[in-house]
Design an enzyme around this catalytic site. Structure first.
Site, PDB file in Angstrom:
ATOM      1  N   ASP A 148       0.864  -1.190   0.000  1.00  0.00           N
ATOM      2  CA  ASP A 148       0.000   0.000   0.000  1.00  0.00           C
ATOM      3  C   ASP A 148       0.895   1.232   0.000  1.00  0.00           C
ATOM      4  OD1 ASP A 148      -2.048  -1.779   0.400  1.00  0.00           O
ATOM      5  OD2 ASP A 148      -2.340  -1.307   2.522  1.00  0.00           O
ATOM      6  N   CYS A 383     -25.246   3.357  26.215  1.00  0.00           N
ATOM      7  CA  CYS A 383     -25.119   4.728  25.711  1.00  0.00           C
ATOM      8  C   CYS A 383     -26.380   5.162  24.953  1.00  0.00           C
ATOM      9  CB  CYS A 383     -23.850   4.850  24.870  1.00  0.00           C
ATOM     10  SG  CYS A 383     -23.283   6.542  24.708  1.00  0.00           S
ATOM     11  N   HIS A 512     -19.740   2.838  28.572  1.00  0.00           N
ATOM     12  CA  HIS A 512     -19.460   1.635  27.770  1.00  0.00           C
ATOM     13  C   HIS A 512     -18.619   0.667  28.605  1.00  0.00           C
ATOM     14  CE1 HIS A 512     -20.694   3.243  23.774  1.00  0.00           C
ATOM     15  NE2 HIS A 512     -20.418   4.389  24.344  1.00  0.00           N
ATOM     16  N   GLU A 514     -18.190  -2.304  28.331  1.00  0.00           N
ATOM     17  CA  GLU A 514     -17.566  -3.353  27.501  1.00  0.00           C
ATOM     18  C   GLU A 514     -16.103  -3.069  27.186  1.00  0.00           C
ATOM     19  OE1 GLU A 514     -20.157  -1.552  26.643  1.00  0.00           O
ATOM     20  OE2 GLU A 514     -19.829  -0.505  24.752  1.00  0.00           O
TER      21      GLU A 514
END
Ligand code: GLN
Length: 536
Positions: A148, A383, A512, A514
């Protein structure tokens, strides 16, 4: 002095370089060394915060409020460390800083060029993280694929670092796809060969080649990759598909990856202590019980958008010896009548109302929330999920028909969710939300208080601009939707957690949790949610 391991990718992106990097990190950490990991993203965005989850998957939020690539989530989960926003380097950050310095006159007289100015900036950032973290080993995953154009300055910086830091202190690991031809079942190594050639063309000889393949790499393919890749056969590693990503470190360990790396870097080899990790993997693999969880959202076509939530559900389910089966419920489909609520939610044992932005799909989500609340299915809202739970409650329980969030309807007569005061004067959208870890004060006697093990204050990560309008607080409370966690932002009170009374969990959080869930220490709110499902 830190040792540096650069991880490059070949053939295709998204072959699991992040998990491989995290797994190697775990092995080195389990040998007793301190490890940090950096993700390099060769795009011009300064951070991932301004990118659509459709383009890029989840935006992972660090403790210090960085909006980063989701690979940092893998690193944190495998390494069980909190990383900084600095651990995600993008082309945008590098150029911004070099151009700012140029305008300030720092390079006075010089022609500012990719080499050395951009490459120097890259190297200095990597070294700064090494210094600040004090890590013995720094892993640097270079995003994208070798070849790339965007990635070239980073590879060039890595090449230079090998010269400057010395061969004993640097290592290159190339992760590339080895596809299997369906018709013959043959593992094809030519693409890897080419990507290694590409790497060598820019002056990098990998020390180890990790082959991503469907089934274990066969000896012939290994021999060819070693020969053409110019590495000994023991430096070719099979990273084949396994039941769970958490098994990858074990797959690598079984092939002596840790030993080989220790030798190459001149680190004393110590048998990694993986006892607890192996325990966890065995629990995941042997759990027979399944639990069906509805994932109510709007980026459901790209599951990566909700990576940390999925992992948190896996962690908490494994804790109880079960496995989550996710039922994706697309708000837009409900809204457009393509999917009926009953069909979408039949047989579901628990539900997560997912985070999100913008109007699309929200009426469908609200309809699903009503069903979940009325049928008493354990539900947590994350949220935006909390915000929509409040909208639904205001409309259907309190009776304010057109209640809404001003994010979705600026003219609503009942702005039960509104822009935070502290957000009103903000102009730019990059990095300006309420971000990172914030304290949450828990209210005694609530489920949230119990979920967090009786702590008065906990810290969870945030990423939002809107919040529950405290103007309506008395109405929510008197109708049974109570606040169980709150915070402060300047002079403002921020409602952090809300819940309904009752047998099962029906709770929403502005945070959040998580993002801080780890395999061996699942997020407490997710554990509590899972426990509530399993009790039903
Ligand atoms: N869009 C909402 C806000 O900005 C929720 C964001 C989220 O779910 N992370 O407050």
């Amino acid at each position: 002095m830190a040792k540096y391991i650069f991880i490059t990718g070949g053939v295709l992106s998204s072959v699991g370089k992040g998990v491989t990097t995290a797994s190697i990190g775990l092995l080195i950490k389990s040998m007793g060394y301190s490890v940090t990991a950096i993700k390099i993203d060769p795009y011009l965005n300064v951070d991932a915060g301004t990118m659509s989850p459709y383009a890029h998957g989840e935006v992972f939020v660090t403790e210090d409020g960085g909006e980063t690539d989701l690979d940092l989530g893998h690193y944190e989960r495998f390494l069980d460390v909190n990383l900084s926003k600095k651990n995600n380097i993008t082309t945008g950050q590098i150029y911004l800083s070099v151009i700012t310095k140029e305008r300030r006159g720092d390079y006075l007289g010089a022609t500012v060029q990719i080499i050395p100015h951009i490459t120097d900036e890259i190297k200095s950032r990597i070294r700064e993280i090494a210094r600040e973290s004090g890590a013995d080993v720094v892993l640097i995953e270079i995003g994208g694929t070798v070849g790339d154009i965007e990635g070239l300055p980073f590879l060039e910086a890595a090449r230079q670092m090998r010269l400057e830091e010395g061969f004993r202190n640097t290592m290159f690991i190339h992760v590339a796809l080895v596809p299997t031809l369906k018709t013959t079942g043959e593992q094809k190594t030519k693409p890897v060969q080419h990507s290694v050639q590409e790497l060598r063309r820019i002056g990098i000889q990998p020390d180890m080649i990790v082959a991503r393949c469907e089934t274990p790499l066969n000896p012939e393919a290994r021999r060819k990759i070693a020969l053409y890749g110019n590495v000994p056969p023991e430096a070719v590693v099979s990273n084949h598909d396994v039941d769970t990503i958490y098994e990858v470190p074990l797959v690598l360990h079984s092939q002596g990856v840790d030993k080989y790396i220790a030798e190459k870097l001149g680190l004393e080899y110590r048998e990694p202590d993986l006892t607890r990790w192996i325990d966890f993997v065995n629990r995941v693999k042997s759990s027979k019980k399944r639990v069906v969880i509805a994932m109510v959202g709007k980026y459901t076509h790209l599951k990566d958008s909700y990576m940390s939530i999925i992992e948190a559900l896996k962690h908490s389910a494994a804790h109880f010896g079960t496995k989550p089966v996710l039922r994706w419920v697309e708000g837009t489909d409900i809204e457009q009548g393509k999917l009926s609520i009953e069909d979408a939610l039949r047989g579901v044992e628990g539900a997560v109302i997912l985070p999100g932005f913008g109007r699309r799909g929200t009426e469908g989500k609200i309809a699903a929330i009503k069903y979940l609340r009325e049928s008493g299915i354990p539900t947590i809202g994350i949220c935006f999920g909390l915000q929509l739970m409040v909208v639904e409650f205001s409309r259907n329980v309190i009776g304010w028909e057109r209640a809404n969030s001003t994010e979705l309807d600026p003219n609503t007569p009942y702005p039960v969710v509104d822009l935070m005061e502290s957000q009103r004067h903000i102009k730019g959208l990059g990095g300006t939300m309420r971000l990172g870890a914030k304290p949450i004060w828990l209210v005694k006697g609530t489920k949230a208080y119990e979920a967090y093990g009786g702590k008065d204050v906990v810290y969870e990560r945030h990423r939002h601009r809107y919040y529950i309008n405290t103007k309506y607080l008395d109405y929510f409370e008197s109708s049974g939707f109570r606040v169980s966690g709150y915070s402060f932002e300047g002079d403002e009170v921020v409602i952090e957690i809300m819940e309904l009374k009752g047998k099962h969990v029906y709770m929403g959080t502005q945070a959040h949790p998580e993002f801080k869930s780890r395999p061996l220490s699942p997020a407490l709110l997710y554990l509590y949610f899972m426990k509530s499902i399993l009790r039903t």
